[in-house]
Design a protein around this motif. Sequence first.
Motif, PDB file in Angstrom:
ATOM      1  N   GLN A 143       0.807  -1.139  -0.035  1.00  0.00           N
ATOM      2  CA  GLN A 143      -0.429  -0.306   0.188  1.00  0.00           C
ATOM      3  C   GLN A 143       0.685   1.266  -0.147  1.00  0.00           C
ATOM      4  O   GLN A 143      -0.189   2.430   0.551  1.00  0.00           O
ATOM      5  N   ARG A 144       1.846   1.123   0.098  1.00  0.00           N
ATOM      6  CA  ARG A 144       2.650   2.193  -0.180  1.00  0.00           C
ATOM      7  C   ARG A 144       3.525   2.343  -1.684  1.00  0.00           C
ATOM      8  O   ARG A 144       3.642   1.775  -2.142  1.00  0.00           O
ATOM      9  N   ILE A 145       3.184   3.851  -1.968  1.00  0.00           N
ATOM     10  CA  ILE A 145       3.577   4.506  -3.727  1.00  0.00           C
ATOM     11  C   ILE A 145       5.276   4.164  -3.069  1.00  0.00           C
ATOM     12  O   ILE A 145       6.183   5.304  -2.110  1.00  0.00           O
ATOM     13  N   ASP A 146       6.144   3.776  -4.239  1.00  0.00           N
ATOM     14  CA  ASP A 146       7.829   4.128  -4.666  1.00  0.00           C
ATOM     15  C   ASP A 146       8.086   4.927  -5.256  1.00  0.00           C
ATOM     16  O   ASP A 146       9.181   5.284  -4.578  1.00  0.00           O
ATOM     17  N   SER A 147       7.384   5.371  -6.691  1.00  0.00           N
ATOM     18  CA  SER A 147       7.538   5.834  -7.327  1.00  0.00           C
ATOM     19  C   SER A 147       6.796   6.654  -8.150  1.00  0.00           C
ATOM     20  O   SER A 147       6.194   6.044  -8.469  1.00  0.00           O
ATOM     21  N   ILE A 148       6.711   8.095  -8.617  1.00  0.00           N
ATOM     22  CA  ILE A 148       5.925   8.056  -9.818  1.00  0.00           C
ATOM     23  C   ILE A 148       6.445   8.111 -11.235  1.00  0.00           C
ATOM     24  O   ILE A 148       7.509   8.726 -10.916  1.00  0.00           O
ATOM     25  N   THR A 149       5.925   8.195 -11.654  1.00  0.00           N
ATOM     26  CA  THR A 149       6.679   8.635 -13.493  1.00  0.00           C
ATOM     27  C   THR A 149       5.878   9.343 -14.443  1.00  0.00           C
ATOM     28  O   THR A 149       4.280   9.429 -14.210  1.00  0.00           O
ATOM     29  N   MET A 150       6.333  10.744 -15.154  1.00  0.00           N
ATOM     30  CA  MET A 150       5.358  11.358 -15.480  1.00  0.00           C
ATOM     31  C   MET A 150       4.925  11.194 -16.983  1.00  0.00           C
ATOM     32  O   MET A 150       5.760  10.737 -17.850  1.00  0.00           O
ATOM     33  N   LEU A 151       4.144  12.141 -17.691  1.00  0.00           N
ATOM     34  CA  LEU A 151       4.660  11.268 -19.198  1.00  0.00           C
ATOM     35  C   LEU A 151       5.450  11.674 -19.744  1.00  0.00           C
ATOM     36  O   LEU A 151       5.638  11.715 -20.804  1.00  0.00           O
ATOM     37  N   SER A 152       6.297  12.269 -18.878  1.00  0.00           N
ATOM     38  CA  SER A 152       7.681  13.296 -19.522  1.00  0.00           C
ATOM     39  C   SER A 152       8.347  12.151 -19.706  1.00  0.00           C
ATOM     40  O   SER A 152       9.936  12.028 -20.046  1.00  0.00           O
ATOM     41  N   GLY A 153       8.154  11.016 -18.957  1.00  0.00           N
ATOM     42  CA  GLY A 153       9.138   9.627 -18.656  1.00  0.00           C
ATOM     43  C   GLY A 153      10.028  10.159 -17.412  1.00  0.00           C
ATOM     44  O   GLY A 153      10.785   9.645 -16.995  1.00  0.00           O
TER      45      GLY A 153
END
Length: 182
Positions: free
Chosen positions: A133-143
Amino acid sequence: GRLPVFASVGSEARLEENYDVVVYGDSAGAVTAAISAKRQGYNVAFVNPTRFLGGMSASGLGATDFLGKRATFGGIASEFYDAIAAHYGKKYVRSFEPHVGQNIFKELIADAGVSVFFDEKLDRENGVKMSGQRIDSITMLSGKTFRGKMFIDASYVGDLMAASGVSYTVGREPENKYGESL
């Protein structure tokens, strides 16, 4: 400090940054969350999906209801409104021009030393990587990918929360759900 991590994506490598706190949004809440975390000594990435700081508070909806009653707010909001009043040479102001609010937010961010990444929109389909249930990373549309220990969704629409599986309601709940008439 920032710990660079190289991740392979297809045939190209890109640099990922590790942060203590990643703030996603463009609202006044996003600005103040990023400043507060930075002032507390955290390594902060402020990931802004627009090219604008402060959301509604700096885009024409800046009228305040405090009417000079300073006990109604404090903290970074107090700094913001004091700086606006100082701009106009007054003790307090009820309304202010959007560009004034925008400039004050820029100054507060710069003074705090917050890293802002403008025009970085979350990849809502595949951009949130979780461990349980933890977020490790987020990736944007730019990559671009942001890794962090803590993530704050301070957007107006809750994109990060929705993409990470947090339950939500669209619209208002019925009055009888919580026994509230208003």
